[in-house]
Design a protein around this motif. Structure first.
Motif, PDB file in Angstrom:
ATOM      1  N   ILE A  86       0.836  -1.201   0.000  1.00  0.00           N
ATOM      2  CA  ILE A  86       0.000   0.000   0.000  1.00  0.00           C
ATOM      3  C   ILE A  86       0.871   1.251   0.000  1.00  0.00           C
ATOM      4  N   LEU A  87       1.956   1.207   0.789  1.00  0.00           N
ATOM      5  CA  LEU A  87       2.881   2.340   0.826  1.00  0.00           C
ATOM      6  C   LEU A  87       3.507   2.577  -0.544  1.00  0.00           C
ATOM      7  N   LEU A  88       3.921   1.501  -1.210  1.00  0.00           N
ATOM      8  CA  LEU A  88       4.506   1.620  -2.543  1.00  0.00           C
ATOM      9  C   LEU A  88       3.536   2.278  -3.522  1.00  0.00           C
ATOM     10  N   VAL A  89       2.316   1.797  -3.518  1.00  0.00           N
ATOM     11  CA  VAL A  89       1.317   2.278  -4.468  1.00  0.00           C
ATOM     12  C   VAL A  89       0.924   3.720  -4.158  1.00  0.00           C
ATOM     13  N   MET A  90       0.703   4.025  -2.867  1.00  0.00           N
ATOM     14  CA  MET A  90       0.310   5.376  -2.487  1.00  0.00           C
ATOM     15  C   MET A  90       1.412   6.380  -2.815  1.00  0.00           C
ATOM     16  N   ASN A  91       2.656   6.022  -2.544  1.00  0.00           N
ATOM     17  CA  ASN A  91       3.773   6.918  -2.850  1.00  0.00           C
ATOM     18  C   ASN A  91       3.868   7.177  -4.349  1.00  0.00           C
ATOM     19  N   PHE A 125      20.714 -14.334  -5.079  1.00  0.00           N
ATOM     20  CA  PHE A 125      20.090 -13.316  -5.908  1.00  0.00           C
ATOM     21  C   PHE A 125      18.748 -12.877  -5.337  1.00  0.00           C
ATOM     22  N   MET A 126      17.963 -13.817  -4.831  1.00  0.00           N
ATOM     23  CA  MET A 126      16.634 -13.505  -4.321  1.00  0.00           C
ATOM     24  C   MET A 126      16.695 -12.610  -3.101  1.00  0.00           C
ATOM     25  N   THR A 127      17.696 -12.815  -2.249  1.00  0.00           N
ATOM     26  CA  THR A 127      17.819 -11.961  -1.059  1.00  0.00           C
ATOM     27  C   THR A 127      18.248 -10.547  -1.437  1.00  0.00           C
ATOM     28  N   LEU A 128      19.048 -10.420  -2.487  1.00  0.00           N
ATOM     29  CA  LEU A 128      19.442  -9.091  -2.961  1.00  0.00           C
ATOM     30  C   LEU A 128      18.282  -8.387  -3.667  1.00  0.00           C
ATOM     31  N   LEU A 129      17.415  -9.171  -4.298  1.00  0.00           N
ATOM     32  CA  LEU A 129      16.326  -8.605  -5.083  1.00  0.00           C
ATOM     33  C   LEU A 129      15.301  -7.884  -4.205  1.00  0.00           C
ATOM     34  N   ASN A 130      15.088  -8.397  -3.000  1.00  0.00           N
ATOM     35  CA  ASN A 130      14.078  -7.808  -2.114  1.00  0.00           C
ATOM     36  C   ASN A 130      14.353  -6.345  -1.785  1.00  0.00           C
ATOM     37  N   PRO A 131      15.534  -5.991  -1.241  1.00  0.00           N
ATOM     38  CA  PRO A 131      15.781  -4.565  -0.952  1.00  0.00           C
ATOM     39  C   PRO A 131      15.846  -3.696  -2.200  1.00  0.00           C
ATOM     40  N   ILE A 132      16.290  -4.277  -3.319  1.00  0.00           N
ATOM     41  CA  ILE A 132      16.364  -3.493  -4.564  1.00  0.00           C
ATOM     42  C   ILE A 132      14.964  -3.103  -5.036  1.00  0.00           C
ATOM     43  N   LEU A 133      14.061  -4.092  -5.091  1.00  0.00           N
ATOM     44  CA  LEU A 133      12.703  -3.826  -5.557  1.00  0.00           C
ATOM     45  C   LEU A 133      11.938  -2.929  -4.583  1.00  0.00           C
ATOM     46  N   SER A 134      12.227  -3.067  -3.297  1.00  0.00           N
ATOM     47  CA  SER A 134      11.528  -2.261  -2.300  1.00  0.00           C
ATOM     48  C   SER A 134      11.957  -0.803  -2.334  1.00  0.00           C
ATOM     49  N   THR A 135      13.118  -0.534  -2.920  1.00  0.00           N
ATOM     50  CA  THR A 135      13.690   0.819  -2.873  1.00  0.00           C
ATOM     51  C   THR A 135      13.621   1.549  -4.202  1.00  0.00           C
ATOM     52  N   ILE A 136      13.650   0.817  -5.305  1.00  0.00           N
ATOM     53  CA  ILE A 136      13.866   1.419  -6.614  1.00  0.00           C
ATOM     54  C   ILE A 136      12.810   2.478  -6.958  1.00  0.00           C
ATOM     55  N   THR A 137      11.524   2.208  -6.627  1.00  0.00           N
ATOM     56  CA  THR A 137      10.486   3.176  -6.979  1.00  0.00           C
ATOM     57  C   THR A 137      10.623   4.459  -6.160  1.00  0.00           C
ATOM     58  N   PHE A 138      11.047   4.335  -4.898  1.00  0.00           N
ATOM     59  CA  PHE A 138      11.231   5.525  -4.067  1.00  0.00           C
ATOM     60  C   PHE A 138      12.359   6.392  -4.623  1.00  0.00           C
ATOM     61  N   ILE A 139      13.445   5.762  -5.034  1.00  0.00           N
ATOM     62  CA  ILE A 139      14.585   6.507  -5.586  1.00  0.00           C
ATOM     63  C   ILE A 139      14.181   7.226  -6.873  1.00  0.00           C
ATOM     64  N   ILE A 140      13.531   6.502  -7.769  1.00  0.00           N
ATOM     65  CA  ILE A 140      13.147   7.076  -9.054  1.00  0.00           C
ATOM     66  C   ILE A 140      12.170   8.245  -8.867  1.00  0.00           C
ATOM     67  N   ASP A 141      11.197   8.069  -7.978  1.00  0.00           N
ATOM     68  CA  ASP A 141      10.205   9.128  -7.772  1.00  0.00           C
ATOM     69  C   ASP A 141      10.829  10.375  -7.158  1.00  0.00           C
ATOM     70  N   VAL A 142      11.746  10.197  -6.212  1.00  0.00           N
ATOM     71  CA  VAL A 142      12.427  11.361  -5.624  1.00  0.00           C
ATOM     72  C   VAL A 142      13.179  12.136  -6.701  1.00  0.00           C
ATOM     73  N   VAL A 143      13.895  11.426  -7.553  1.00  0.00           N
ATOM     74  CA  VAL A 143      14.662  12.077  -8.621  1.00  0.00           C
ATOM     75  C   VAL A 143      13.724  12.772  -9.609  1.00  0.00           C
ATOM     76  N   PHE A 144      12.626  12.111  -9.973  1.00  0.00           N
ATOM     77  CA  PHE A 144      11.682  12.683 -10.935  1.00  0.00           C
ATOM     78  C   PHE A 144      11.041  13.952 -10.394  1.00  0.00           C
ATOM     79  N   VAL A 145      10.604  13.919  -9.130  1.00  0.00           N
ATOM     80  CA  VAL A 145       9.966  15.097  -8.540  1.00  0.00           C
ATOM     81  C   VAL A 145      10.953  16.264  -8.491  1.00  0.00           C
ATOM     82  N   CYS A 146      12.179  15.985  -8.065  1.00  0.00           N
ATOM     83  CA  CYS A 146      13.189  17.042  -8.001  1.00  0.00           C
ATOM     84  C   CYS A 146      13.538  17.567  -9.391  1.00  0.00           C
ATOM     85  N   ASP A 147      13.621  16.675 -10.364  1.00  0.00           N
ATOM     86  CA  ASP A 147      13.981  17.074 -11.721  1.00  0.00           C
ATOM     87  C   ASP A 147      12.932  17.982 -12.344  1.00  0.00           C
ATOM     88  N   VAL A 148      11.665  17.595 -12.258  1.00  0.00           N
ATOM     89  CA  VAL A 148      10.620  18.398 -12.894  1.00  0.00           C
ATOM     90  C   VAL A 148      10.439  19.728 -12.159  1.00  0.00           C
TER      91      VAL A 148
END
Length: 389
Positions: free
Chosen positions: A176-181, A287-310
């Protein structure tokens, strides 16, 4: 507004609503919009307000239950309990505040959208039209991409959580946090881009004036024609001020939600980066253990950069007008006086996007977050090492 302008304004309103309809629908689904459009205005929606209130009263007990079962779970290490409780706590603050602001800031949101329509109505007098079809496409494509990416990420995380035997009710709160953010960031990005498009239109008109005076010397230009250019410059000045005030209105409307967005994103990035570095430093890598933190973080990183960029690019476009008007070469005293007035107006306004006045939203914020994440990761690693000893 004159009776002559009302039909034009109503027609533009319908076109404007059609161009942002997919954004309004998506925002209504997540409770970020509590109004609906009619023929010429936006009216409050009691059903949307009721939905937000009911969701809050259902969501709060569930999140408190998730915090309870996390705190008293015997299968989790203390580090996982602590970080999960922190994220769940921020989750409830972020989501509930976003839904409450959608109700309390509704009139300001409506005013923002109506001011966009008013701008489009005024530039019609300059024979300029906004390409609503292009705006619709530019909103629809990122929206579909976001839906696709979130579907893949959440599906993958759900499968991994099921295989690991994690509490699915707790994991669902993270989804829910991912989707709402994502919904909050997409809405903010598109609204800021609407301002940027209109600043670009004004700057294009200034460039047209520059070309005009480069091709026509003042001695050979008829007074009537010069007055026409002066009138155009007056309108550009007024419309630029109109957009500048809208930036301040945007800050007042969405500043608190964006402040929480950046705060939650920072905490999530720090925690997930900490787990990522911990996994890398472990003896064996999976690989699966590394994938969890990557997927949990990637959208937050991208959105922060996009908001700041625009936000940064929009302010750059707004300030660009101050540079362009000084390229107008003319000896006409009225036009030169108007240029000076326009220049002073831009200098005095000093517009910027900010998070409830706490900090400006631009690339400086990205570097600050990057530096903060690095600092806290070093501290957490040192703390973990000392506890291990």
């Amino acid at each position: 507004m004159s009776d002559f302008q009302k039909p034009i304004r109503n027609e533009l309103f319908q076109k404007f609503v059609s161009s942002i309809r997919i954004l309004l629908i998506k925002s209504r689904i997540f409770g970020l919009v509590t109004f609906t459009p009619d023929q010429s205005n936006f009216r409050p929606s009691n059903r949307r307000i009721f939905f937000n209130i009911v969701f809050i009263f259902i969501y709060l007990p569930i999140i408190l239950y998730c915090i309870y079962i996390t705190a008293f779970s015997e299968d989790l290490y203390m580090i996982y309990k602590t970080t999960n409780i922190i994220i769940l706590g921020l989750n409830v603050v972020y989501v509930v505040t976003s839904l409450i602001c959608a109700i309390t800031k509704r009139d300001m949101f409506v005013e923002f959208l109506l001011k966009l329509v008013d701008f489009d109505t005024k530039i019609q007098t300059m024979n300029i039209k906004v390409n609503y079809n292009k705006i619709h496409r530019k909103i629809m494509i990122p929206c579909l991409v976001r839906i696709g990416v979130l579907t893949v990420i959440i599906s993958t995380l759900a499968i991994m959580a099921n295989l690991n035997g994690d509490e699915m009710i707790v994991e669902s709160m993270a989804y829910i946090l991912l989707v709402m953010n994502s919904a909050v960031c997409h809405q903010s990005i598109e609204l800021v881009k609407m301002l940027k498009i209109r600043f670009v239109i004004l700057n294009k008109q200034i460039n047209n004036l520059i070309d005009y005076f480069q091709k026509n010397k003042i001695s050979t230009v008829e007074m009537k024609s010069t007055n026409k250019q002066l009138n155009t410059l007056n309108k550009i000045c007024a419309l630029h001020h109109h957009l500048s005030k809208m930036i301040k209105l945007f800050n007042d409307t969405f500043g608190i939600v964006l402040l929480l967005m950046f705060g939650v994103s920072f905490v999530v990035i720090v925690i997930m980066t900490f787990f990522f570095t911990g996994i890398i430093q472990a003896g064996e890598l999976y690989f699966m253990t590394l994938l969890n933190p990557i997927l949990s973080t990637i959208t937050f990183i991208i959105d922060v950069v996009f908001v700041c960029d625009v936000s940064y690019s929009t302010i750059e476009e707004a300030n660009k007008a101050g540079e362009l008007i000084h390229k107008i070469e003319t000896e006409d005293h009225d036009i030169r006086d108007e240029i000076e007035m326009f220049s002073l107006q831009i200098a005095n306004e000093q517009v910027e996007f900010n998070a409830a006045g706490f900090f400006p939203i631009n690339y400086t914020l990205v570097f600050s977050i990057l530096g903060g994440v690095t600092t806290y990761i070093i501290i957490l690693i040192q703390l973990a090492a000392s506890l291990a000893e």
